[in-house]
Scaffold this motif. Structure first.
Motif, PDB file in Angstrom:
ATOM      1  N   THR A 196       0.838  -1.194   0.000  1.00 23.48           N
ATOM      2  CA  THR A 196       0.000   0.000   0.000  1.00 23.48           C
ATOM      3  C   THR A 196       0.877   1.250   0.000  1.00 23.48           C
ATOM      4  N   CYS A 197       0.509   2.157  -0.853  1.00 23.97           N
ATOM      5  CA  CYS A 197       1.306   3.375  -1.012  1.00 23.97           C
ATOM      6  C   CYS A 197       1.240   4.233   0.263  1.00 23.97           C
ATOM      7  N   ASP A 198       2.396   4.665   0.759  1.00 26.71           N
ATOM      8  CA  ASP A 198       2.449   5.473   1.973  1.00 26.71           C
ATOM      9  C   ASP A 198       1.863   6.867   1.741  1.00 26.71           C
ATOM     10  N   ILE A 199       2.047   7.368   0.554  1.00 26.03           N
ATOM     11  CA  ILE A 199       1.678   8.763   0.308  1.00 26.03           C
ATOM     12  C   ILE A 199       0.162   8.943   0.267  1.00 26.03           C
ATOM     13  N   CYS A 200      -0.544   8.037  -0.415  1.00 24.66           N
ATOM     14  CA  CYS A 200      -1.991   8.210  -0.555  1.00 24.66           C
ATOM     15  C   CYS A 200      -2.767   7.227   0.301  1.00 24.66           C
ATOM     16  N   GLY A 201      -2.053   6.357   0.979  1.00 26.64           N
ATOM     17  CA  GLY A 201      -2.745   5.386   1.832  1.00 26.64           C
ATOM     18  C   GLY A 201      -3.570   4.391   1.032  1.00 26.64           C
ATOM     19  N   PRO A 248      -3.933  12.314  -9.355  1.00 24.86           N
ATOM     20  CA  PRO A 248      -3.357  10.990  -9.139  1.00 24.86           C
ATOM     21  C   PRO A 248      -2.128  11.093  -8.236  1.00 24.86           C
ATOM     22  N   CYS A 249      -2.003  10.114  -7.368  1.00 25.79           N
ATOM     23  CA  CYS A 249      -0.900  10.135  -6.406  1.00 25.79           C
ATOM     24  C   CYS A 249       0.437  10.021  -7.136  1.00 25.79           C
ATOM     25  N   PRO A 250       1.363  10.952  -6.855  1.00 22.03           N
ATOM     26  CA  PRO A 250       2.666  10.882  -7.541  1.00 22.03           C
ATOM     27  C   PRO A 250       3.518   9.721  -7.026  1.00 22.03           C
ATOM     28  N   GLY A 251       3.196   9.224  -5.837  1.00 23.85           N
ATOM     29  CA  GLY A 251       4.009   8.144  -5.274  1.00 23.85           C
ATOM     30  C   GLY A 251       3.770   6.809  -5.948  1.00 23.85           C
ATOM     31  N   CYS A 252       2.525   6.574  -6.364  1.00 20.49           N
ATOM     32  CA  CYS A 252       2.189   5.251  -6.888  1.00 20.49           C
ATOM     33  C   CYS A 252       1.615   5.339  -8.294  1.00 20.49           C
ATOM     34  N   GLY A 253       1.527   6.543  -8.835  1.00 19.01           N
ATOM     35  CA  GLY A 253       0.984   6.682 -10.186  1.00 19.01           C
ATOM     36  C   GLY A 253      -0.512   6.429 -10.236  1.00 19.01           C
TER      37      GLY A 253
HETATM   38 ZN   LIG Z   1      -0.066   6.591  -3.775  1.00 15.35          ZN
END
Ligand SMILES: [Zn+2]
Ligand SMILES: [Zn+2]
Length: 381
Positions: free
Chosen positions: A162-167, A188-193
């Protein structure tokens, strides 16, 4: 009954499924945690989501109408989220809440897995193969599910995290103030695209794509009756999609090689047979080629150039049906062009016998009378 789901969604008890859905959407827009992060609103959002869950499912709604609240079996005011093993409806609830989670009813992370592309392969066939069908082994260069990670895209023994940035939501939101109040911006979350998960250790074989290119051989059966340009759809035989997604379809495009004798028109075949003048006049039996091998045809006495002889049912098989087209033989009568003295004399005698007066001697070019009379004679006029 503890909770009145109809009142929560502000719909009548006889509201249709569509009305329930619209009512929920309208409320969800107001109460969505992304829009209104304060705890009280979030609690109400959970309530209306719960109400929607019951009323949008015909089975749960029926039970609720009979006085059984699917959510009331747990502790009073229990949130359905993340609870397990408290009543027999768990499976049903897990199915729903496992999929979206709180606040995921309207939006969510996009899936890594996408449907693969369709592919087209051209296959050249002989006319007889088009007519009777054929079996082909095809080698296709295509993408298949990665055998190392089974399409997950992660190194063996690991899974997407699970992406930390967007949970895990796949998008990040930002509240900005403007003169109309707070405005919510999502992207869209830049951490996970936007996937909600990250591949911490991508699969070494597919580099996280979930698929690898390979050559594979498939055996295809081409039905009888196909023609130039026919497309045959092989569902699910195309490329596996990114993220190990479901494969697209494979299309076979038929290319019919030209035949040296037959011309195909629909399911009929046409060919031309040239016969000598005398055979046309006297009649003959002729062996001609057909898709089924040599066939004898009768040339009746007095056959004219341009006449057609049909061989019914000797054409191409109808696609997906019974029966076949016809083989149509077009007859051309060949007039002899190089006559020796004896042959010429015979023809002159014939002309005389038939009352077609032929002046003796040679004819200079341009004297068409004799030739046209001769032609008429052979054409039976
Ligand atoms: Zn994310
Ligand atoms: Zn892999």
């Amino acid at each position: 009954m503890a909770t009145d789901y109809y009142a929560m969604l502000k719909v009548r008890r006889d509201a249709t499924q569509d009305e329930v859905k619209r009512a929920y959407r309208r409320l969800a827009r107001e109460l969505h945690p992304d829009v209104n992060p304060d705890p009280e609103t979030q609690e109400r959002f959970k309530e209306i989501t719960q109400a929607y869950e019951v009323l949008s499912d015909t089975e749960k709604r029926r039970m609720y109408d009979m006085g059984v609240d699917p959510f009331a079996a747990g502790a009073a005011g229990a949130s359905p989220f993340g609870q397990a093993g408290y009543n027999p409806l768990n499976d049903l609830l897990d199915q729903f809440f496992g999929a979206g989670g709180a606040g995921g009813a309207t939006r969510g992370p996009r899936s890594r897995a996408q449907r693969g592309r369709n592919a087209t392969i051209r296959i050249e066939l002989e006319l007889s193969e088009c007519s009777f069908g054929a079996t082909r082994e095809l080698t296709v260069d295509t993408a298949v599910v990665c055998p190392t990670c089974s399409g997950e895209g992660t190194a063996p023994g690991t899974h997407p995290q699970t992406c930390d940035i967007c949970g895990g939501r796949g998008e990040v939101s930002q509240v900005t103030r403007s003169f109309i109040g707070q405005v919510m911006m999502s992207r869209p979350c830049p951490g996970c695209g936007g996937y909600g998960t990250v591949l911490v250790r991508p699969c070494p074989e597919c580099d996280g794509d979930g698929r690898v290119r390979t050559r594979r051989t498939i055996k295809v059966r081409i039905p009888a009756g196909v023609e130039d340009g026919t497309h045959i759809q092989l569902a699910g035989e195309g490329e596996v999609g990114p993220g190990g997604g479901p494969p697209g379809d494979l299309f076979l495009e038929i290319v019919q090689r030209p035949h040296e004798i037959f011309e195909r028109q629909g399911d009929d075949l046409h060919c031309t047979v040239t016969i000598p003048m005398v055979a046309a006049a006297l009649g003959a039996t002729l062996s001609v080629e057909s898709l089924d091998g040599p066939a004898d045809i009768d040339i009746r006495p007095g056959t004219q150039s341009g006449q057609v002889i049909p061989l019914y049912g000797q054409g191409v098989k109808h696609l997906n049906g019974n029966g076949r087209g016809d083989l149509v033989i077009h007859v051309t009568v060949e007039t002899p062009s190089k006559l020796d003295a004896e042959q010429e004399k015979l023809l002159r005698d014939l002309a005389k016998l038939r009352g077609e007066e032929a002046p003796p001697g040679r004819f200079a070019p341009g004297t068409q009378g004799f030739f046209s009379r001769l032609r008429d004679a052979f054409n039976g006029r």
